[in-house]
Write a protein that holds these residues in place. Structure first.
Motif, PDB file in Angstrom:
ATOM      1  N   VAL A 360       0.787  -1.116   0.130  1.00  0.00           N
ATOM      2  CA  VAL A 360      -0.122   0.098  -0.146  1.00  0.00           C
ATOM      3  C   VAL A 360       0.938   1.201  -0.071  1.00  0.00           C
ATOM      4  CG1 VAL A 360      -2.042  -0.897   1.053  1.00  0.00           C
ATOM      5  CG2 VAL A 360      -0.067  -0.187   2.470  1.00  0.00           C
ATOM      6  N   LEU A 365      -3.511   8.722   0.810  1.00  0.00           N
ATOM      7  CA  LEU A 365      -3.726   9.134  -0.529  1.00  0.00           C
ATOM      8  C   LEU A 365      -2.705  10.540  -0.690  1.00  0.00           C
ATOM      9  CD1 LEU A 365      -5.795   8.713  -2.818  1.00  0.00           C
ATOM     10  CD2 LEU A 365      -7.077  10.705  -2.172  1.00  0.00           C
ATOM     11  N   ILE A 370      -1.686   4.273  -1.109  1.00  0.00           N
ATOM     12  CA  ILE A 370      -3.474   4.215  -1.103  1.00  0.00           C
ATOM     13  C   ILE A 370      -3.660   3.840   0.427  1.00  0.00           C
ATOM     14  CG2 ILE A 370      -3.778   3.276  -3.421  1.00  0.00           C
ATOM     15  CD1 ILE A 370      -4.110   0.473  -2.252  1.00  0.00           C
ATOM     16  N   PHE A 374      -9.245   2.158   0.549  1.00  0.00           N
ATOM     17  CA  PHE A 374      -9.170   2.580  -0.897  1.00  0.00           C
ATOM     18  C   PHE A 374     -10.252   1.971  -1.601  1.00  0.00           C
ATOM     19  CE2 PHE A 374      -7.151   2.300  -5.270  1.00  0.00           C
ATOM     20  CZ  PHE A 374      -7.282   4.110  -5.269  1.00  0.00           C
ATOM     21  N   VAL A 380     -14.025   4.162  -6.883  1.00  0.00           N
ATOM     22  CA  VAL A 380     -12.732   3.457  -7.192  1.00  0.00           C
ATOM     23  C   VAL A 380     -12.923   2.349  -7.975  1.00  0.00           C
ATOM     24  CG1 VAL A 380     -10.668   2.499  -6.216  1.00  0.00           C
ATOM     25  CG2 VAL A 380     -11.283   4.624  -5.707  1.00  0.00           C
ATOM     26  N   TYR A 439     -13.035  10.498  -4.192  1.00  0.00           N
ATOM     27  CA  TYR A 439     -12.188  11.370  -3.302  1.00  0.00           C
ATOM     28  C   TYR A 439     -12.490  13.039  -3.534  1.00  0.00           C
ATOM     29  CZ  TYR A 439     -10.407   7.286  -1.062  1.00  0.00           C
ATOM     30  OH  TYR A 439     -10.241   6.056  -0.598  1.00  0.00           O
ATOM     31  N   LEU A 443      -8.222  12.132  -5.647  1.00  0.00           N
ATOM     32  CA  LEU A 443      -7.251  10.818  -6.421  1.00  0.00           C
ATOM     33  C   LEU A 443      -6.692  11.140  -7.773  1.00  0.00           C
ATOM     34  CD1 LEU A 443      -6.310   8.023  -6.385  1.00  0.00           C
ATOM     35  CD2 LEU A 443      -8.804   7.464  -7.340  1.00  0.00           C
ATOM     36  N   PHE A 448      -1.873   7.537  -7.136  1.00  0.00           N
ATOM     37  CA  PHE A 448      -1.662   6.701  -6.427  1.00  0.00           C
ATOM     38  C   PHE A 448      -0.688   5.763  -6.753  1.00  0.00           C
ATOM     39  CE2 PHE A 448      -4.674   4.451  -9.442  1.00  0.00           C
ATOM     40  CZ  PHE A 448      -4.235   3.439  -9.380  1.00  0.00           C
ATOM     41  N   MET A 450       0.409   1.160  -5.710  1.00  0.00           N
ATOM     42  CA  MET A 450       0.069   0.370  -4.899  1.00  0.00           C
ATOM     43  C   MET A 450       0.384  -0.884  -5.945  1.00  0.00           C
ATOM     44  SD  MET A 450      -3.941  -0.703  -5.960  1.00  0.00           S
ATOM     45  CE  MET A 450      -4.443  -1.340  -7.570  1.00  0.00           C
ATOM     46  N   PRO A 501      -4.195  -5.438  -1.832  1.00  0.00           N
ATOM     47  CA  PRO A 501      -5.044  -4.731  -2.096  1.00  0.00           C
ATOM     48  C   PRO A 501      -5.961  -5.257  -3.214  1.00  0.00           C
ATOM     49  CG  PRO A 501      -3.116  -3.715  -2.373  1.00  0.00           C
ATOM     50  CD  PRO A 501      -2.661  -5.185  -2.120  1.00  0.00           C
TER      51      PRO A 501
END
Length: 612
Positions: A360, A365, A370, A374, A380, A439, A443, A448, A450, A501
């Protein structure tokens, strides 16, 4: 003298040819784990058990909806009065004159013992739950998956282990021992033997019950009670069952031996290499057309292919990416487009375990990571489901041998409707729209980072991750998806710890009923649903669990189908997952092999049907 030798040689040659003609060889990659029906929960072991053991009923050839008799001479139905009490009582007329391989005669008591043994056996991670749910009474309105729960409840303790002296199987006191006995007796009351009939009284209706008893469901295969006890298995008594509960595989006395009533006996098992079956000439349905069946474990595809070409193998396992190498081989038959009861998808973890978790990033954010929740964000999730190139994935990665699912119910199963809900499709404009909404635009502005993890060696899942990375970066260069492989054991550890994730997994049918998919995927306590984070679990309890339970309270197929459609619509509305594929299978064999047929619930090959 020479003439005699020539004649003798000719006779021997004919004999050798006959011997070859009565042997069928399959080469595959699976490793058989056990020959004990109560232990097995894998297709390699299940294929071996299929040849050795029978069940009460069997599928009618390729059909997943029609049954025909096996050890029971009838398939219970409401029409003939052998299903009663609104689906809670089943009457089976046990076939007479059926022999186990050691010569013992099969009786209704053997059937009862076999089903009860699976319940008390209950090895960790095993298939017992499928028999436990219909045969054990509910607790607080929920199905019970193990006899442990009833033993603990009757004793008034929190955990099953509380009943025993530490590190032993000795009950702490007489009260706890009686609770264990009472729990078993509750199960035992489900069974009644009248003459040659076995009557099963379920504590509640359970629509898939016949599927759970059918051939291929090895947990319901019929073993010889007398033989099993003589070889160290459970003796059938109420006051001993816990001593045989949840054994290790090596301490399971039936792990490497067999005494079924199936069409073949075990000739030899060279663990990790091959298993050889010999025709059982006293089989109740008549002896098999072949004398021997052999399953060999051959890891290299090139070796399997060469053996097929030379006639040393009659059937081989061919990975999808190698299909072009066998499709035009002389003397080889390839059968394609076989619908499998499998759903593959990419799951969203709604509450990622961020502690010490590199996947992550920063955990915030801020463009470098993330936040843990998230994927609790609906925008998302919708962005990601519109991001994925479904058709390209199937065409290029799976060679067109799959369809895009529209939920967890496979095509060909009750409750599947190709139009309800519609399938997701790639739409980068919509993906961009939802990413910008998420968001409140933060975002899209910050981006981001990940990591998507896949299990090592799984080419399809690696490619799916690469596609997500490529299209995320195409939409916004600030979207940074990294990719990492892990060995299966490590992948499983991180999955269970909630650190992944996104993760790709699939579900293969235990039996051909939609409950077997809806409960694991959508249920708050399901195999997958329970791992998607506290936010999903809370949502599922409110929106999914009631419908899943309702689907099992009626035996009306039309009503059940409508419930499963509703569940899929709800999953569609919340962008539950990236539904990647329902694969299509294939079969590769020599052209002179006859009798093969396809049934999606059969673990491997039915050697009894084969001949040359």
């Amino acid at each position: 003298m020479k003439k005699v030798l020539i004649v003798l040689a000719a006779v021997l040659l004919v004999g050798a040819m006959v011997g070859m003609a009565t042997t069928v060889v399959e080469e595959t990659i699976g490793t058989i784990a056990t020959l004990d029906p109560a232990w097995s929960y894998d297709t390699a072991s299940g294929e071996a058990i299929w040849q050795l053991y029978d069940n009460l009923i069997q599928y009618n050839g390729a059909s997943l909806k029609e049954f025909k008799p096996m050890i029971s001479t009838n398939v219970p139905s409401e029409k003939d009065g052998t299903i009663l009490d609104n689906g809670k009582t089943y009457i089976f007329h046990i076939r007479q004159g059926v022999y186990f391989h050691n010569g013992d005669v099969l009786t209704p008591e053997d059937v009862k013992y076999s089903l009860e043994r699976t319940i008390i056996f209950d090895r960790a991670g095993g298939p017992t739950w499928m028999l436990a749910e219909p045969l054990l009474k509910e607790i607080d309105g929920a199905y019970v998956d193990t006899l442990e729960d009833w033993a603990a409840k009757l004793a008034g303790v929190k955990h099953y282990s509380d009943l025993f002296i530490k590190d032993t199987r000795t009950p702490k006191n007489a009260q706890y021992k009686q609770a264990l006995i009472d729990a078993f007796n509750m199960l035992d009351k489900d069974f009644e033997i009248k003459g040659n009939d076995l009557i099963i009284h379920l504590p509640h209706a359970y629509p898939p019950f016949l599927f759970i008893l059918a051939h291929g469901a090895n947990w319901s295969a019929i073993v010889d009670k007398k033989w099993a006890a003589e070889n160290g298995a459970w003796d059938g008594r109420a006051d001993t069952w816990w001593k045989y509960h949840n054994p290790t595989r090596e301490k399971d006395p039936l792990y490497s031996i067999e005494n079924g009533s199936g069409p073949f006996t075990l000739e030899r098992w060279t663990k990790g290499r091959e298993i050889v079956f010999k025709r059982f000439d006293h089989y109740w349905a008549g002896p098999a057309k072949i004398e021997y069946g052999i399953i060999k474990r051959v890891q290299e595809f090139t070796t399997r292919k060469l053996d097929l070409m030379q006639g040393n193998a009659d059937m081989i396992y061919v990975p999808q990416q190698y299909m072009s190498q066998v499709e035009k081989l002389p003397g080889v038959t390839v059968i394609k487009n076989l619908p499998e009861l499998v759903i593959d998808d990419v799951f969203f973890n709604w509450n990622i375990n961020a502690k010490g978790n590199p996947y992550v990033g920063s955990g915030k954010l801020d463009g470098k990571g993330i936040p843990p929740d998230f994927f609790s964000n609906l925008d998302v999730r919708k962005a990601f489901v519109y991001l994925f190139p479904y058709k390209t994935y199937i065409d290029q990665v799976l060679n067109g041998q799959a369809i895009v699912p529209n939920g967890c119910i496979p095509k060909g199963m009750l409750g599947y409707d190709p139009k309800v809900p519609p399938t997701y499709h790639q739409d980068l404009a919509k993906a961009t729209e939802y990413f910008k909404k998420a968001y409140n635009g933060e975002l899209w502005k910050k981006g981001f980072t990940m990591t998507v993890v896949y299990n090592s060696g799984n080419v399809a899942r690696r490619t799916a991750a690469e596609m997500i990375r490529a299209f995320a970066r195409k939409i916004n260069p600030k979207f940074n998806v990294q990719i990492k492989s892990e060995l299966w054991a490590s992948f499983l550890d991180d999955y269970l710890a909630g650190k992944l994730p996104l993760f790709a997994l699939g579900w293969l049918a235990d039996y051909p009923d939609p409950y077997d998919f809806a409960q694991p995927f959508y249920g708050s306590a399901g195999a997958y649903g329970s791992t998607l984070g506290k936010n999903y679990v809370a949502w599922a309890k409110e929106n999914m669990d009631g419908l899943i339970n309702e689907s099992m309270k009626t035996t009306d197929p039309a009503k059940r189908a409508e419930i499963y459609k509703e569940l899929n619509v709800k999953a569609y509305d919340i962008a539950y997952a990236i539904w990647t594929a329902q694969p299509m299978g294939h079969h590769v064999q020599r052209a002179d092999l006859k009798g093969w047929y396809y049934n999606a619930m059969r673990p491997g090959v039915d050697f009894y049907s084969l001949y040359k």
